[in-house]
Write a protein that holds these residues in place. Structure first.
Motif, mmCIF file in Angstrom:
data_model
loop_
_atom_site.group_PDB
_atom_site.id
_atom_site.type_symbol
_atom_site.label_atom_id
_atom_site.label_comp_id
_atom_site.label_asym_id
_atom_site.label_seq_id
_atom_site.Cartn_x
_atom_site.Cartn_y
_atom_site.Cartn_z
ATOM 1 N N ILE A 1 0.716 -1.250 -0.038
ATOM 2 C CA ILE A 1 -0.045 0.012 -0.030
ATOM 3 C C ILE A 1 0.837 1.167 0.018
ATOM 4 C CG2 ILE A 1 -1.573 1.260 1.445
ATOM 5 C CD1 ILE A 1 -2.842 -1.093 2.232
ATOM 6 N N GLY A 2 2.033 1.247 0.725
ATOM 7 C CA GLY A 2 2.997 2.352 0.864
ATOM 8 C C GLY A 2 3.345 2.794 -0.499
ATOM 9 N N ASN B 1 0.620 3.812 -3.072
ATOM 10 C CA ASN B 1 0.009 5.326 -3.058
ATOM 11 C C ASN B 1 1.394 6.326 -3.323
ATOM 12 O OD1 ASN B 1 -2.228 4.105 -2.027
ATOM 13 N ND2 ASN B 1 -2.177 4.900 -0.142
ATOM 14 N N GLY B 2 2.575 5.862 -3.121
ATOM 15 C CA GLY B 2 3.745 6.860 -3.435
ATOM 16 C C GLY B 2 3.847 6.888 -4.874
ATOM 17 N N ILE B 3 3.615 5.791 -5.687
ATOM 18 C CA ILE B 3 3.702 5.907 -7.101
ATOM 19 C C ILE B 3 2.556 6.696 -7.626
ATOM 20 C CG2 ILE B 3 3.592 4.434 -9.242
ATOM 21 C CD1 ILE B 3 4.878 2.148 -7.852
ATOM 22 N N ALA B 4 1.425 6.658 -7.209
ATOM 23 C CA ALA B 4 0.199 7.353 -7.471
ATOM 24 C C ALA B 4 0.597 8.856 -7.286
ATOM 25 C CB ALA B 4 -0.942 6.895 -6.788
ATOM 26 N N VAL C 1 7.370 3.732 3.695
ATOM 27 C CA VAL C 1 7.324 3.106 2.503
ATOM 28 C C VAL C 1 6.852 4.505 1.507
ATOM 29 C CG1 VAL C 1 6.601 1.696 0.689
ATOM 30 C CG2 VAL C 1 7.587 0.922 3.029
ATOM 31 N N PHE C 2 5.595 4.861 1.845
ATOM 32 C CA PHE C 2 5.064 5.765 0.993
ATOM 33 C C PHE C 2 5.846 7.020 0.917
ATOM 34 C CE2 PHE C 2 2.795 10.059 1.209
ATOM 35 C CZ PHE C 2 1.922 9.734 -0.107
ATOM 36 N N VAL C 3 6.563 7.727 2.020
ATOM 37 C CA VAL C 3 7.455 8.958 2.030
ATOM 38 C C VAL C 3 8.746 8.689 1.333
ATOM 39 C CG1 VAL C 3 8.872 10.571 3.160
ATOM 40 C CG2 VAL C 3 6.560 10.057 4.194
ATOM 41 N N LEU C 4 9.245 7.665 1.526
ATOM 42 C CA LEU C 4 10.570 7.186 0.755
ATOM 43 C C LEU C 4 10.286 6.831 -0.710
ATOM 44 C CD1 LEU C 4 12.003 4.670 3.281
ATOM 45 C CD2 LEU C 4 12.876 7.122 2.586
ATOM 46 N N THR C 5 9.182 6.489 -1.123
ATOM 47 C CA THR C 5 8.761 6.038 -2.542
ATOM 48 C C THR C 5 8.507 7.686 -3.296
ATOM 49 O OG1 THR C 5 7.588 4.276 -2.187
ATOM 50 C CG2 THR C 5 7.034 5.176 -4.179
ATOM 51 N N VAL C 6 7.969 8.640 -2.475
ATOM 52 C CA VAL C 6 7.817 9.822 -3.280
ATOM 53 C C VAL C 6 9.008 10.574 -3.196
ATOM 54 C CG1 VAL C 6 6.407 12.069 -2.898
ATOM 55 C CG2 VAL C 6 5.367 9.884 -2.669
ATOM 56 N N VAL D 1 13.681 -0.560 2.692
ATOM 57 C CA VAL D 1 13.365 -0.173 4.231
ATOM 58 C C VAL D 1 12.253 -0.552 4.658
ATOM 59 C CG1 VAL D 1 13.078 1.742 5.412
ATOM 60 C CG2 VAL D 1 14.781 1.873 3.895
ATOM 61 N N GLY D 2 10.930 -0.809 3.861
ATOM 62 C CA GLY D 2 9.728 -1.426 4.154
ATOM 63 C C GLY D 2 9.941 -2.682 4.659
ATOM 64 N N LEU D 3 10.577 -3.540 3.841
ATOM 65 C CA LEU D 3 10.821 -4.779 4.091
ATOM 66 C C LEU D 3 11.601 -5.058 5.143
ATOM 67 C CD1 LEU D 3 11.423 -6.539 0.545
ATOM 68 C CD2 LEU D 3 9.327 -6.622 1.932
ATOM 69 N N VAL D 4 12.801 -4.379 5.419
ATOM 70 C CA VAL D 4 13.493 -4.623 6.751
ATOM 71 C C VAL D 4 12.613 -4.129 7.966
ATOM 72 C CG1 VAL D 4 15.562 -3.445 7.798
ATOM 73 C CG2 VAL D 4 15.537 -4.166 5.585
ATOM 74 N N ALA D 5 11.734 -3.089 7.853
ATOM 75 C CA ALA D 5 10.933 -2.662 8.704
ATOM 76 C C ALA D 5 9.957 -3.833 9.258
ATOM 77 C CB ALA D 5 10.314 -1.400 8.694
#
Length: 566
Positions: free
Chosen positions: A131-132, A135-138, A400-405, A415-419
């Motif tokens: 989801i993160g 939404n970031g890609i969107a 994940v959302f912020v890092l993607t954007v 980072v998301g997978l590690v978290a």
């Protein structure tokens, strides 16, 4: 691997019971999907920094191959919005020739994932991560379309990075074109009304119900193109920027590339492969729920791999399963992969017969369509519902959302997978526990009051892995004087770290003269105890089927055994 390897497209199974009625349904669904795919394919290519025909060629070639060779009956393959950010970054940094190589590399990876039957592993990626980055890609797609939406004039291509993109758009804002913005706004409002207002109006006035069968994106694209061409407004079109699209499929293209650059393409290729696998398998799972079927994830990955290896050498871009077109396919009554093949043939016919008309399509209208796609692509309600979830889930999704954007999709997913892994380890370790058994009320204790003096018994629950070995380490500091009983009946898993810690406990008990009794070793814990030699270091008389028998043996042992001071 060779014994379990199977390459069997779902098309073969569908043809066994195929009928004329199925054919008519598939033709109707395929034509409808082809009309929906037409504007989206061109828009995705333009947003990715490529020419519009790249999206069309991908929808035709990859769409045909994915349907013909895939593991789903109704999934439609082609260019997807999720790839825009990655493809644009590769084109901006390495150029189109290296995009061809990266796409082909991702195809090989996808094929290998299917051959080695790794399709089910994609399901282990946490929902918060998916989801993160979705939404970031969107958000990035919407930001990337502001230039064409407003008709801005920039010096060269728009940068791929977030801050560079904002800086360029801010500098170019004074050059905005009112006519381009007007066309884009009308198209966007029209798409919103077509999706949310038209169904309510058609429910009252049945005469408008047939309009719902027409794709809103095609209606807005055709109407805006006709209007701009009739009025003669001076706004940028596909023809003015790209010179139109060719009316034939391209031949084989072998790119010029440097082997020194290929090593830098490994991470982008991995990103394309993983994102393609996630998108296609998630889409197939959604489609399964709509048609009451089960897709073959490994066959689907192999089809995706073949399509992504072949398509770039014919002028295409990365492809995957697409949710919007797959849903259109299902809603129009598709029964087999033939509908997806018809969708590809429909696009081919449009390219061959109506390619010159595409030159008049306004780019601002394409930008409006992509913004609408970006809005539908994001799961924005998840942000509203974040308060219902635990803090680790919220932090993972937002990170994940912020890092993607702001930074990069690859960094965000890593980072998301590690978290998510750290959160999972913590949660599982917190579920594992060790409880002291009250021997004074145990029915199996001896008749003498001091039968269990100097004896301690513990029950372990959960998994004894590297995140929960502290349970055993605490016992090392609190050894009893005579005997220690461990009930492992409720331990479902022991890893190598857990087995090694149990070995330390055996050595500590031997050193301090404490008799160690293990009971309830079954299934995987028993298997790893045997493989690591743990059962050989403990006499058979000290291995028991359950806690009651262990207490009975300990209770009847002589109290004359001297205590060993710790």
């Amino acid at each position: 691997m060779s014994a379990s390897f199977v390459f069997r497209p779902r098309l073969l199974d569908a043809l066994r019971t195929y009928s004329r009625a199925h054919l008519f349904k598939d033709i109707g669904a395929g034509i409808a999907v082809g009309l929906v795919a037409l504007p989206l394919a061109m828009a995705f290519a333009i947003a990715s920094g490529l020419e519009p025909q790249a999206g069309l060629f991908t929808a035709i070639i990859a769409g045909f191959l994915i349907s013909a060779l895939g593991g789903s009956r109704v999934q439609i393959g082609g260019p997807a919005g999720a790839f825009i950010v990655i493809v644009y970054g590769i084109v901006h940094r390495y150029g189109v020739p290296n995009l061809i190589i990266a796409t082909a590399m991702s195809g090989v990876m996808l094929l290998a994932m299917g051959v080695f039957r790794l399709g089910s592993l994609i399901r282990f990626i946490p929902v918060a991560v998916i989801i993160g980055f979705t939404n970031g890609i969107a958000v990035l797609i919407a930001l990337s379309q502001i230039k064409d939406y407003l008709g801005l004039q920039t010096n060269g291509p728009v940068p791929a990075d977030f801050f560079g993109l904002l800086h360029t758009l801010a500098q170019a804002l004074p050059t905005w074109n009112f006519l381009a913005a007007w066309v884009a706004t009308v198209c966007l409002v029209g798409l919103v009304c077509w999706q949310w207002v038209l169904p309510k109006v058609a429910a009252r006035w049945r005469v408008l119900a047939p309009l719902q069968r027409l794709p809103g994106s095609v209606v807005m694209l055709v109407s805006s193109t006709a209007w701009v061409a009739f009025i003669g407004w001076d706004i940028e079109t596909i023809g003015s920027r790209f010179g139109g699209i060719p009316s034939a499929l391209p031949g084989w293209q072998w790119p010029e590339f440097s082997w020194a650059t290929v090593r830098f393409l490994f991470i982008p290729a991995v990103t394309l492969a993983l994102l393609g696998a996630i998108e296609s398998l998630l889409c197939a799972r959604v489609a399964d729920g709509m048609i009451d079927d089960r897709h073959d994830p490994n066959q689907e990955l192999m089809a995706q791999g073949i399509a992504n290896f072949v398509t770039p050498f014919f002028g295409g871009m990365p492809a995957t399963g697409t949710i919007a077109r797959t849903m259109t396919n299902v809603k129009n009554g598709a029964t087999s992969p033939i509908a997806g093949m018809v969708h590809a043939v429909t696009l081919l016919a449009i390219v061959l017969l109506a390619a010159p008309l595409a030159a008049h399509i306004p780019l601002s209208a394409m930008a409006a369509i992509l913004m609408f796609v970006a809005w539908n692509m994001g799961e924005w309600h998840q942000f509203v519902q974040l308060r219902q979830f635990r803090l680790p889930y919220r932090l993972t999704l937002i990170a994940v959302f912020v890092l993607t954007v702001v930074f990069d999709l690859t960094v965000a997913v890593e980072v998301g997978l590690v978290a998510a892994c750290m959160t999972f380890i913590y949660r599982i370790s917190s579920l594992s526990r060790c409880e002291l058994v009250d021997l004074s009320i145990h029915p199996a204790r001896g008749s003498k009051p001091d039968a269990t003096e100097g004896v301690a018994a513990y029950r372990l629950y959960g998994a004894l892995f590297f995140g929960a070995v502290k349970l055993i380490e605490d016992l090392l500091d609190h050894l009893p004087q005579r005997a220690l009983v461990l009930d492992l009946k409720n331990v479902i898993y022991v890893d190598s770290s857990g087995a090694d810690t149990l070995g330390d406990l055996v050595r500590a008990c031997e050193k301090h003269g404490v008799t160690l009794h293990l009971c309830g070793l079954h299934h995987q814990p028993l298997d790893i105890a045997q493989r690591t030699g743990l059962t050989l270091r403990i006499p058979p008389a000290q291995l028991h089927p359950d806690l009651a028998s262990a207490i009975a043996v300990v209770s009847t042992q002589s109290r004359d055994v001297p205590f060993c001071p710790k």
